[in-house]
Design an enzyme around this catalytic site. Sequence first.
Site, PDB file in Angstrom:
ATOM      1  N   ASP A  18       0.504  -2.098  22.193  1.00  0.00           N
ATOM      2  CA  ASP A  18       1.996  -2.512  23.048  1.00  0.00           C
ATOM      3  C   ASP A  18       0.480  -1.602  24.167  1.00  0.00           C
ATOM      4  OD1 ASP A  18       3.937  -2.934  24.985  1.00  0.00           O
ATOM      5  OD2 ASP A  18       4.062  -0.678  23.949  1.00  0.00           O
ATOM      6  N   ASP A  20       2.448  -0.358  27.346  1.00  0.00           N
ATOM      7  CA  ASP A  20       2.785   0.937  28.651  1.00  0.00           C
ATOM      8  C   ASP A  20       3.584   1.539  27.281  1.00  0.00           C
ATOM      9  OD1 ASP A  20       2.360   0.150  31.006  1.00  0.00           O
ATOM     10  OD2 ASP A  20       3.814  -1.774  30.687  1.00  0.00           O
ATOM     11  N   THR A 111       2.073  -7.133  25.376  1.00  0.00           N
ATOM     12  CA  THR A 111       2.351  -6.352  26.092  1.00  0.00           C
ATOM     13  C   THR A 111       4.233  -7.279  26.181  1.00  0.00           C
ATOM     14  OG1 THR A 111       2.561  -5.029  28.406  1.00  0.00           O
ATOM     15  CG2 THR A 111       1.122  -6.928  28.055  1.00  0.00           C
ATOM     16  N   SER A 112       4.906  -6.499  26.921  1.00  0.00           N
ATOM     17  CA  SER A 112       6.306  -7.251  27.748  1.00  0.00           C
ATOM     18  C   SER A 112       5.724  -7.549  29.319  1.00  0.00           C
ATOM     19  CB  SER A 112       7.050  -6.589  27.558  1.00  0.00           C
ATOM     20  OG  SER A 112       7.728  -5.927  25.587  1.00  0.00           O
ATOM     21  N   LYS A 143       9.971  -8.571  22.803  1.00  0.00           N
ATOM     22  CA  LYS A 143      10.503  -7.468  21.781  1.00  0.00           C
ATOM     23  C   LYS A 143      12.052  -7.695  21.952  1.00  0.00           C
ATOM     24  CE  LYS A 143       5.611  -6.011  22.350  1.00  0.00           C
ATOM     25  NZ  LYS A 143       4.822  -5.048  22.780  1.00  0.00           N
ATOM     26  N   ASP A 168       5.739   2.326  20.848  1.00  0.00           N
ATOM     27  CA  ASP A 168       5.698   3.790  21.099  1.00  0.00           C
ATOM     28  C   ASP A 168       7.563   3.171  21.313  1.00  0.00           C
ATOM     29  OD1 ASP A 168       6.611   3.694  24.706  1.00  0.00           O
ATOM     30  OD2 ASP A 168       5.654   2.036  24.025  1.00  0.00           O
TER      31      ASP A 168
END
Length: 225
Positions: A18, A20, A111-112, A143, A168
Amino acid sequence: MTEHDLFPGKAFDAFLFDMDGTILTSIIAAERVWTLWAQKHGLDVGKFLATIHGVQTIETIRRQNLPGVDPVEEARWVTSREMEDTQGIDPIPGAIAFLNSLPADRWAIVTSASRDLALRRIRTAGLPLPGLLITAEDAPNGKPAPDCFLLGAQRLGFEAKNCVVFEDAPAGIRAGEAAGASVVVITTTHTHAVDVPHPTVPGYEALEARRMADGRLSLLGRDTA
């Protein structure tokens, strides 16, 4: 100094990261932008900010069920301001060295964030660019759906069940679990203890990826005593 295997007896085809909160911290910048957005729409800022992490921007907006609001246009507004606001974006401790230690064909960022925003933040943080970057444009079902991690593993040529997901946020952790991957939780940005059945580490300074004879990777932690 002693070493221990985070997943005893296991080796992995690839690592999926991931972005961020996992390899870089952008919380300060993101929360500045989202605070403006929440204030504009009369939301309780404190409660709202707790919901934004690890989820695609458009999905965060849709969840508010605001009358007369176009989620697509609002997502563009948020993203454009996030592109401009890069103050306080830094690498997670040890992330640069750890990523640089990995074989280029054995890791990806998943990543989103949008592709443009992801590239902006990766470069701002001084992180190496991955050979494979999976973003919101690649996996519309964000996600906690597992799609992004399944896709990341597939494009690297592997199965997610044979990969480690580094995460995270709760949504990302659930996505990694749903993909069947092993999960490591990075806690650098956490303000409270996390209760998860996965290894937790504050950063990457005490981690080592060791390449096996067959090209697979084991994941070691170092304890100082």
